[in-house]
Design an enzyme around this catalytic site. Sequence first.
Site, PDB file in Angstrom:
ATOM      1  N   GLU A   1      -3.760   7.416  -3.741  1.00  0.00           N
ATOM      2  CA  GLU A   1      -3.779   6.179  -2.955  1.00  0.00           C
ATOM      3  C   GLU A   1      -3.629   5.035  -3.941  1.00  0.00           C
ATOM      4  O   GLU A   1      -4.497   4.831  -4.798  1.00  0.00           O
ATOM      5  CB  GLU A   1      -5.082   6.042  -2.170  1.00  0.00           C
ATOM      6  CG  GLU A   1      -5.029   4.876  -1.197  1.00  0.00           C
ATOM      7  CD  GLU A   1      -6.280   4.778  -0.328  1.00  0.00           C
ATOM      8  OE1 GLU A   1      -7.400   4.890  -0.851  1.00  0.00           O
ATOM      9  OE2 GLU A   1      -6.115   4.585   0.892  1.00  0.00           O
TER      10      GLU A   1
ATOM     11  N   TYR B   1       0.861  -1.198   0.000  1.00  0.00           N
ATOM     12  CA  TYR B   1       0.000   0.000   0.000  1.00  0.00           C
ATOM     13  C   TYR B   1       0.889   1.237   0.000  1.00  0.00           C
ATOM     14  O   TYR B   1       1.841   1.312   0.790  1.00  0.00           O
ATOM     15  CB  TYR B   1      -0.869   0.003   1.266  1.00  0.00           C
ATOM     16  CG  TYR B   1      -1.625   1.297   1.496  1.00  0.00           C
ATOM     17  CD1 TYR B   1      -2.942   1.442   1.079  1.00  0.00           C
ATOM     18  CD2 TYR B   1      -1.008   2.386   2.123  1.00  0.00           C
ATOM     19  CE1 TYR B   1      -3.632   2.628   1.277  1.00  0.00           C
ATOM     20  CE2 TYR B   1      -1.686   3.572   2.323  1.00  0.00           C
ATOM     21  CZ  TYR B   1      -2.999   3.685   1.903  1.00  0.00           C
ATOM     22  OH  TYR B   1      -3.681   4.864   2.095  1.00  0.00           O
TER      23      TYR B   1
END
Lengths: 291, 398
Positions: free
Chosen positions: B206, B118
Site C-alpha cells: 500500500e 493512492y
Amino acid sequence: MSVLVNKNSKIIVQGFTGSEGSFHAQQMIEYGTNVVGGVTPGKGGSTHLDRPVFNTVAEAVEKAGADTSIIFVPPAFAADAIMEAADAGIKVIICITEGIPTKDMIYAKEYIQNRDCRLIGPNCPGVMTAGECKVGIMPGFIFTKGKIGIVSKSGTLTYEAVDQLTKAGLGQTTAIGIGGDPIIGTTTKEAVELLMNDPETEGIVMIGEIGGGMEAEAAEWIKADGNRKPVVGFIAGQTAPKGRRMGHAGAIIGGADDTAAAKMAIMEACGIYVVHSPADIGATMLKALGL
Amino acid sequence: MNIHEYQGKDILKSYGVRIQEGIVVDTPALAVEAARELSAKTGTQWHVIKAQIHAGGRGKGGGVKIAKNLDEVRLKSEQILGMQLITHQTGPEGKKVNKVLIAEDVYYPGPSEPKEYYISILLDRGRACNVIMASTEGGMDIEEVAEHTPEKIIKEWIDPRVGLQAFQARKIAFALGLSGDAFKEMVKFINSLYKAYVETDSSMFEINPVLKTSDNKILAVDAKVNLDDNALYRHADFIPLRDVTEEDPLEVEASKNDLNYVKLDGNVGCMVNGAGLAMATMDIIKLSGGEPANFLDVGGGANAKTVEAGFRIILKDPNVKAILINIFGGIVRCDRVATGVVEAYKAIGDIPVPIIVRLQGTNAAEGAKIIDESGLKVFSAVLLKDAATKVEEVLAAM
C-alpha cells in the site's frame, strides 16, 4: 449416492512414503478406502503399505486406474503436485498441505481452471463419505452413514459438527473440508451446490470463518436456488479483532463485509438457520428438519 | 510479515521504484548527521522525521514532523524517539518508537502543484488473482474513500498467465488524470511496483501517498509492505527484517514454541486444537458472559509439552480469570492431552485460576477420567454445551 468420493473411487496418495502420507494412508485403508497406490518421485517400482509406488501421477493413472488423489507433499512442492495431478487426468484432487505460498496457488488455480478436474483445499481436512470412503485426516469413528452433508473451512470444527449430527441420530452423507486458505479450489457455494443436488443429502451444515466473501456468495445462491434443503450455518470468529490473522491464512477481517456479523446477517436473510454457538449445530438441524 | 516503512522502501528501490529518500536512525545525534548527509545527496532543504512503527495514522498521532533546519531535526527527533505513539491502529496503549526515518522533503515548490495519489496491490480472493487499486484521493484512508466515493477507486486485475500488461499501467495512469512526463513516470512506477510485488512474494503493498512532485516525478512517500509468511523460505534475506519489538511479547514467545497465539483483551483464556474451533471457542466464551483473552491453536500435535507452554503463556496475561481447554481429538488422543494437562499443572505448581477442560473425540472418556481422578481444581466436560455452561458458572461465581 454421495458427492466427490465413494467406495468405488480409486485413490492415490501423493507424498505416499513420507511420514504424514504414510500415517494417513494407513488410516484411510483401515477405514476401508480404496487406496490403489501412491506417488513418490524416485521410489517408483517399490511397494509401500502393500500398494504400488509410482514415480509420476500419470503412471498411477495408467497402471492403477487412479481417479482421485490426496496430497500430503510439503508446502514448497504442493502446487506442483496439484498441477501434476490435473495434467494426469485425476478428477478429484484433495490437497491437505498447509502453508503453500499464495503466489503458487494463484498459478495452480489458473492451471487447473480449464481442465476436467476439481480441487478441494489446500489447507483442508479432506473429504469423507460416511461408511464408504475417507480421503482425508478426519477421525473416521465419529461418522455414521446418514443424511446430512457438511461444508466447512475448518478441520476440528467439522469434527464438532459431525459428532453432533451423529449424536442427534442424523448421520452424514459427505463432509467436505474446503480449506482455510485465501485461494482454494472449491468454494463454499460450489460445495453446497454439490450437496444440494445429491438425492441422499436432506440437510446441509455450512461452517465458515471470518475473511473473504464465500459464505455470502453461497447464501445468495441457496436463496436463488429456492432453499430446497434446510441449511444450518455457523461463522467462526464473531469475537475476532480486525486485521489479525487467526490461525488460518485466510481468516482475517479486511473490511466491513467479511466480519462474522456481516456474513451471519446475509445468511439469515437468505433463509439459513444461523447458530451463534457451534454447540447448537445438531439440535438446530433437528429443528430445521421438523424432527 | 509486516515490515517497517524504511525496509519496504529499500525493497521497492531495489526494483527501480522511485522513493522518497531517507536514512533510518535511532538517536537524535545520528538524526542530525543523517539530515546533513541527505542534504548533500539530494539537495533537500527541509527534512521529515517519521516514526517507524508497524501502524498507520502516524501523522495524526504526532509521529511525523517537518524540520526546517538541523536544530529542528534534533529537537523533533528527540520528541519522537522513545515516545509512546498512539494511532487508530495501535490500540490505546500505543507503540514505542525506537527508530525514525529522516527523509527528504519532496513537497518542494516548482513548475506544477504537487499532487498525492493512492496505489495498492493485493490479492483478490474471489477472482484468485492480484489486483492493483489506485485513486486520486491520495493521503486519505482508502476505506473511507471506498465507502463514500467508490467511483474514485480504479481497479485493474492481473491475469496470472501473462502478468501486468503495458496497457493496464497506461489505463491506470490515464484514469488518474496524468499526462506528459508525469504520465510516463507513473507507467514506469506501476510496472516496477508490480514486478517488486510478484518477485518478493508480497501479500500487500500500500503506497499512500504516491506523490507527483512539482517537477513531475512520481515517487513513493510511504510504503506499507506485507510479505507472505508462507513464502519466506525462498527469501532468506527478508527474515532479518522481522522486528519482534513490534509484536506482543507473549506472541513472540508462543511462536518460539510453535503455538499459534494472538493476544486479546478479555478475561477467559483458551487453548484449542484447530484454528476454526479456536475461533469458535472464543465465540462460546463471549456467549457465556466472558470475553476471550486470546486465540490459541495448539495444532494437531497437542502433548504435555505444548499444553504446558500454552498454560505458561496464557497465565502471563494478568487479565485471565479462567481458562477453557477445548480439544476435539481426531488424530490427537484425549487421554494423552489429559495427561499433558495434569503434568503441566503439576510442573507449573499452583494455577490460580479455574480451568475447564473439554475433551471430545478419540479416547474422550479415558481423558475425562484422568482429569477427574487427578484431584486438581479442574472441571471436565465432554459436550461443548456443558463446557459453555461451566464457563458461565465459573464467571458467575466470581
